[in-house]
Design an enzyme around this catalytic site. Structure first.
Site, mmCIF file in Angstrom:
data_model
loop_
_atom_site.group_PDB
_atom_site.id
_atom_site.type_symbol
_atom_site.label_atom_id
_atom_site.label_comp_id
_atom_site.label_asym_id
_atom_site.label_seq_id
_atom_site.Cartn_x
_atom_site.Cartn_y
_atom_site.Cartn_z
ATOM 1 N N SER A 103 0.738 -0.846 -0.230
ATOM 2 C CA SER A 103 0.317 0.029 0.202
ATOM 3 C C SER A 103 0.501 1.128 -0.168
ATOM 4 O O SER A 103 2.023 1.580 -1.174
ATOM 5 C CB SER A 103 -1.066 0.270 0.811
ATOM 6 O OG SER A 103 -2.130 0.833 1.558
ATOM 7 N N ASP A 114 -8.901 -4.470 -5.636
ATOM 8 C CA ASP A 114 -8.184 -3.303 -5.038
ATOM 9 C C ASP A 114 -8.420 -1.578 -5.606
ATOM 10 O O ASP A 114 -7.724 -1.568 -7.382
ATOM 11 C CB ASP A 114 -6.976 -3.422 -4.875
ATOM 12 C CG ASP A 114 -6.222 -3.287 -4.347
ATOM 13 O OD1 ASP A 114 -6.557 -2.225 -3.159
ATOM 14 O OD2 ASP A 114 -5.117 -3.442 -3.331
ATOM 15 N N HIS A 159 -8.259 -5.032 -1.155
ATOM 16 C CA HIS A 159 -6.925 -3.767 -0.633
ATOM 17 C C HIS A 159 -6.617 -4.342 0.938
ATOM 18 O O HIS A 159 -5.612 -4.226 1.054
ATOM 19 C CB HIS A 159 -7.355 -2.626 -0.718
ATOM 20 C CG HIS A 159 -6.074 -1.057 -0.343
ATOM 21 N ND1 HIS A 159 -4.349 -2.189 -1.515
ATOM 22 C CD2 HIS A 159 -5.527 -0.484 0.590
ATOM 23 C CE1 HIS A 159 -4.167 -1.459 -0.557
ATOM 24 N NE2 HIS A 159 -4.561 -0.239 0.046
#
Length: 230
Positions: free
Chosen positions: A123, A189, A207
């Site tokens: 991320s 995602d 995600h």
């Protein structure tokens, strides 16, 4: 859409947009020749080391994805695999994380030249890694770019849920790592898979760190990196 989720997605979108701007404004370069002599490896130097940046809002350490990745990798290679947790607030400060990751890679390249380094992140941590590997100049708070030749110490790169996918694979901007980078995006995602904003809330669970672990993607990345460490 849930207000908290909206804020998180907009923040991640802003971070991705900033990263995209940095990458698009940065000339593509291929590193060459590491300058100066390097110190010999010592017994304190691991065979390999994962340098990992955790995701947004995760507590200090390497996070859920990072821990699962390191554990899987250690089970696949008959080597001493060290780990370094990138030090940054893991909120919006990509530049802080990038400066720390770059400084550590440079330190390891000099003090442990035979250690094979594996930078990566999940991320926001993937965005940190993007900046380190793809931005060769100082800009927007990033003040410590890798010197030429640093790529010689990097065995592989592992990225999960990377927002730079909105402008293309990170290897488009750092071709030196093209054959040693695995960049994974889980399903739809919304951080790494460009999509209609109306679907963001429904797809947000894809995600989450747990989704990357349970889907087998972390293990897939470990298989890839293990192959580069043989």
């Amino acid at each position: 859409m849930n207000d908290l989720l909206t804020r998180r997605l907009l923040t991640m979108g802003a971070a991705a947009a900033m990263l995209a701007a940095v990458l698009l404004l940065t000339p593509i370069t291929v590193p060459a020749g590491y300058p100066g002599a390097v110190a010999p490896a010592t017994a304190a130097c691991p065979d390999a080391e994962v340098v990992f940046a955790r995701g947004r809002f995760e507590p200090p350490g390497i996070g859920t994805v990072g821990n699962a990745f390191v554990s899987a990798l250690r089970s696949k290679v008959n080597k001493n695999v060290g780990v370094y947790a990138v030090k940054y607030p893991a909120d919006n400060q990509i530049d802080v994380g990038a400066n720390d990751m770059s400084a550590h890679i440079q330190s390891m390249a000099n003090s442990c030249p035979n250690t094979r380094l594996v930078p990566g992140g999940y991320s926001l941590g993937a965005a940190v890694t993007d900046v380190v590997l793809a931005v060769p100049t100082q800009m927007w708070g990033f003040t410590n770019p890798l010197p030429p030749g640093s790529d010689e110490h990097i065995a592989a790169v592992a990225l999960f849920g990377n927002g730079s996918q909105w402008v293309g694979p990170i290897t488009n901007f750092s071709p030196a790592y093209n054959d040693r980078t695995i960049e994974l995006c889980h399903g739809d995602d919304p951080v790494c898979h460009p999509a209609d904003p109306n679907t963001w809330e429904a797809n947000w669970p894809q995600h989450l760190a747990g989704a990357y672990v349970s889907s087998g993607m972390v293990n897939q990345a470990a298989d890839f990196v293990a192959g580069k460490l043989q």
